[in-house]
Each structure stands twice: as structure tokens, then as C-alpha cells.
Design a protein around this motif. Structure first.
Motif, short mmCIF file in Angstrom:
data_model
loop_
_atom_site.label_atom_id
_atom_site.label_comp_id
_atom_site.label_asym_id
_atom_site.label_seq_id
_atom_site.Cartn_x
_atom_site.Cartn_y
_atom_site.Cartn_z
N ALA A 158 0.77 -1.30 -0.21
CA ALA A 158 -0.18 0.06 0.13
C ALA A 158 0.94 1.21 -0.14
O ALA A 158 0.31 2.31 -0.12
N ASN A 170 -2.08 2.85 -7.83
CA ASN A 170 -2.38 1.92 -6.88
C ASN A 170 -3.49 2.50 -6.06
O ASN A 170 -3.50 3.29 -5.18
N ASN A 171 -4.74 2.03 -6.54
CA ASN A 171 -5.82 2.40 -5.78
C ASN A 171 -6.96 1.43 -5.88
O ASN A 171 -6.47 0.27 -6.49
N ARG A 172 -7.90 1.41 -4.85
CA ARG A 172 -8.66 0.09 -4.65
C ARG A 172 -9.32 -0.51 -5.86
O ARG A 172 -9.24 -1.59 -5.97
N LEU A 175 -6.65 -2.23 -7.85
CA LEU A 175 -6.33 -3.70 -7.28
C LEU A 175 -7.30 -4.88 -7.56
O LEU A 175 -6.91 -5.80 -7.76
N ALA A 176 -8.48 -4.24 -7.43
CA ALA A 176 -9.62 -4.95 -7.58
C ALA A 176 -9.61 -5.83 -8.74
O ALA A 176 -9.57 -6.96 -9.26
N GLN A 202 -14.01 -7.56 -1.36
CA GLN A 202 -13.90 -6.36 -0.64
C GLN A 202 -12.98 -6.22 0.64
O GLN A 202 -12.21 -5.56 1.12
N LEU A 205 -9.32 -6.46 -0.25
CA LEU A 205 -8.79 -4.91 -0.61
C LEU A 205 -8.72 -4.40 0.85
O LEU A 205 -7.50 -3.51 0.57
N THR A 206 -9.61 -4.37 1.55
CA THR A 206 -9.28 -3.69 2.92
C THR A 206 -8.25 -4.06 3.60
O THR A 206 -7.28 -3.42 3.93
N GLU A 209 -5.02 -2.75 1.58
CA GLU A 209 -4.76 -1.13 1.86
C GLU A 209 -4.27 -0.82 3.32
O GLU A 209 -3.66 0.17 3.41
#
Ligand code: HEC
Ligand SMILES: [Cu+2]
Length: 212
Positions: A158, A170-172, A175-176, A202, A205-206, A209
């Protein structure tokens, strides 16, 4: 620095008794200090090149080479593989961040730490998803049982600006997209697609991060 199809592994060795660490697609260096980087390749010939800092240097499997350079100004310098190393050669970028020495040392100290422990339930579930899916076979996250070495070390993923060697911010969302279908984004990559129920994705991903 080791070249892989199609990403870069950066391995900082132990110094003064401090432990080393590994990251991907990024080097950080102290500004106005000479830096020596050892270069090699894991599969085919790659070429290490940061146009604003130094000339091209080949990375040849089984052979060790070194390059020395100095960044005279603080800033982020873009690097690129300069050898046609296969299909996704154009998606093999990296960066060199030159910082004042104290800032560089603070960055290195954070990178040496194992992954942040999480008390958040959702993130903890995400860590379990990571450990029970195939991810740990290829990725290391220090401080967890994940010790794979086929793909990038994700202990501080992250903290990176890009994923997949400069291919995606590099963002959610990215990444998904990468986890679900990396081979559409980078055909030929060794990372397989992973289908996950939305809640698991989800949570995963959390957790990713939290790996600052
Ligand atoms: C067969 C090995 C393999 C498996 C299994 C695998 N990966 Fe990867 N992964 C890779 C490789 C190789 C890359 C580097 C791809 C590139 O940049 O070209 C990568 C890249 C990544 C990145 C980007 C890292 C960076 O800094 O650029 C993330 C995040 C990631 N993987 C997460 C996962 C997750 C989550 C799973 C499980 C759902 C997983 N991977 C399963 C091999 C694997
Ligand atoms: Cu290359």
C-alpha cells in the motif's frame, strides 16, 4: 534489482546490523549520494534504464552486473526496461525516488518493519482470504505465514504509487481489477485470475490497503 517478466524486484540488503527488505518496481535512494545497484535477471535479458540518471545496463540471467549513479536533485525518476524482453515489455516500468537522507532513512525504517497487524474485523477477514486463496504461494507478506517468492513482496504494497510495474495507479479499483483479471491487463503475466465472492474481495482489498 532483479528483472522478471514483467516486473522488478528490489532487494535492499542488510546494513549495519539492520535487516534487509524486498519490494517491487521502486527504488528509493538518498539524494546526492553515489548509489551502487547490483543487477541480474530471473528469466530473460532485461535492461535497467533510468534515462535522467544513467545509461542503459543489461541484466543477464546468471550474470551479475552493477551500475553506479547519483541523483543530484530530489524527485521521482522514471525507469523503463529498455530491452525487448517479451510480449509485455512495454508494461515494465519502475521509479527511483531520491529523497534527502533523513527522509530516505525514515522510508527504509518503515520498509524494514513487518506488515501492520490489524485489529479491524474486515481487514482480518481479508488477510484470511489471502492466506486461504492461492496468493500466499506466490507472495510474501512478512509477519504472516505468506512466504511465496514468484511474485512481488506485498509486505508494504500500500506504500507503492503503482502496481504491476507502472501499469496501474495503486488504488482500490485497480487492485480489484488486477486481482480478478490480471491477464487482461497484462497478457502473459504469471499471476492467474482469481474469482472471489464480492464480500471476500472487498475484505481482501481492505486488508491490502492496510499494508502501508
Ligand atoms: C502463480 C503466482 C501468483 C499467484 C497465485 C498470485 N499472484 Fe499476485 N502477482 C504475481 C506476479 C508474478 C505479479 C507481478 C506481475 C507484474 O507486475 O507483471 C503479481 C502482482 C500482484 C500485485 C501487484 C504488486 C505490485 O507491487 O505491483 C498484487 C497486489 C497481487 N499480485 C496480489 C495477489 C493476490 C491478492 C493474489 C491471490 C488472490 C495473488 N496475487 C495471486 C504472481 C501471483
Ligand atoms: Cu524487461
Amino acid at each position: 534489482m532483479t528483472g522478471y517478466q514483467w516486473w522488478w524486484q528490489a532487494r535492499y540488503s542488510d546494513e549495519n546490523g539492520a535487516s534487509g527488505f524486498v519490494l517491487a518496481n521502486e527504488l528509493h535512494v538518498p539524494v546526492r549520494r553515489p548509489v551502487v545497484v547490483s543487477l541480474t535477471a530471473a528469466d530473460v535479458i532485461h535492461t535497467f534504464w533510468v534515462p535522467s540518471l544513467h545509461g542503459k545496463k543489461d541484466m543477464i540471467p546468471g550474470r551479475d552486473a552493477t551500475i553506479e549513479f547519483r541523483a543530484d536533485k530530489a524527485g521521482v525518476y522514471r525507469g523503463q526496461c529498455a530491452e525487448f524482453c517479451g510480449y509485455e515489455h512495454a508494461l515494465m516500468a519502475f521509479s527511483v525516488t531520491a529523497d534527502p537522507p533523513a527522509q530516505y532513512e525514515a522510508w527504509a525504517a518503515r520498509q524494514r518493519e513487518p506488515a501492520a497487524q490489524t485489529s479491524d474485523g474486515r481487514a482480518a477477514r481479508g488477510r484470511d482470504v489471502f492466506l486461504t486463496q492461492d496468493c500466499a504461494r506466490c507472495h510474501t507478506v512478512r509477519g504472516t505465514p505468506a512466504q511465496g517468492s514468484i511474485g512481488p513482496d506485498l509486505t508494504h504494497v500500500a506504500s507503492r504509487q503503482f502496481i504491476a510495474a507502472g501499469t496501474l495507479a495503486n488504488n482500490r479499483g485497480n487492485l480489484a481489477g488486477w486481482i480478478i483479471d490480471p491477464r487482461t491487463l497484462k497478457p502473459g503475466t504469471a499471476m492467474p485470475p482469481t474469482r472471489l465472492p464480492p464480500d471476500d474481495l472487498q475484505a481482501l482489498l481492505t486488508w491490502l490497503e492496510t499494508l502501508k
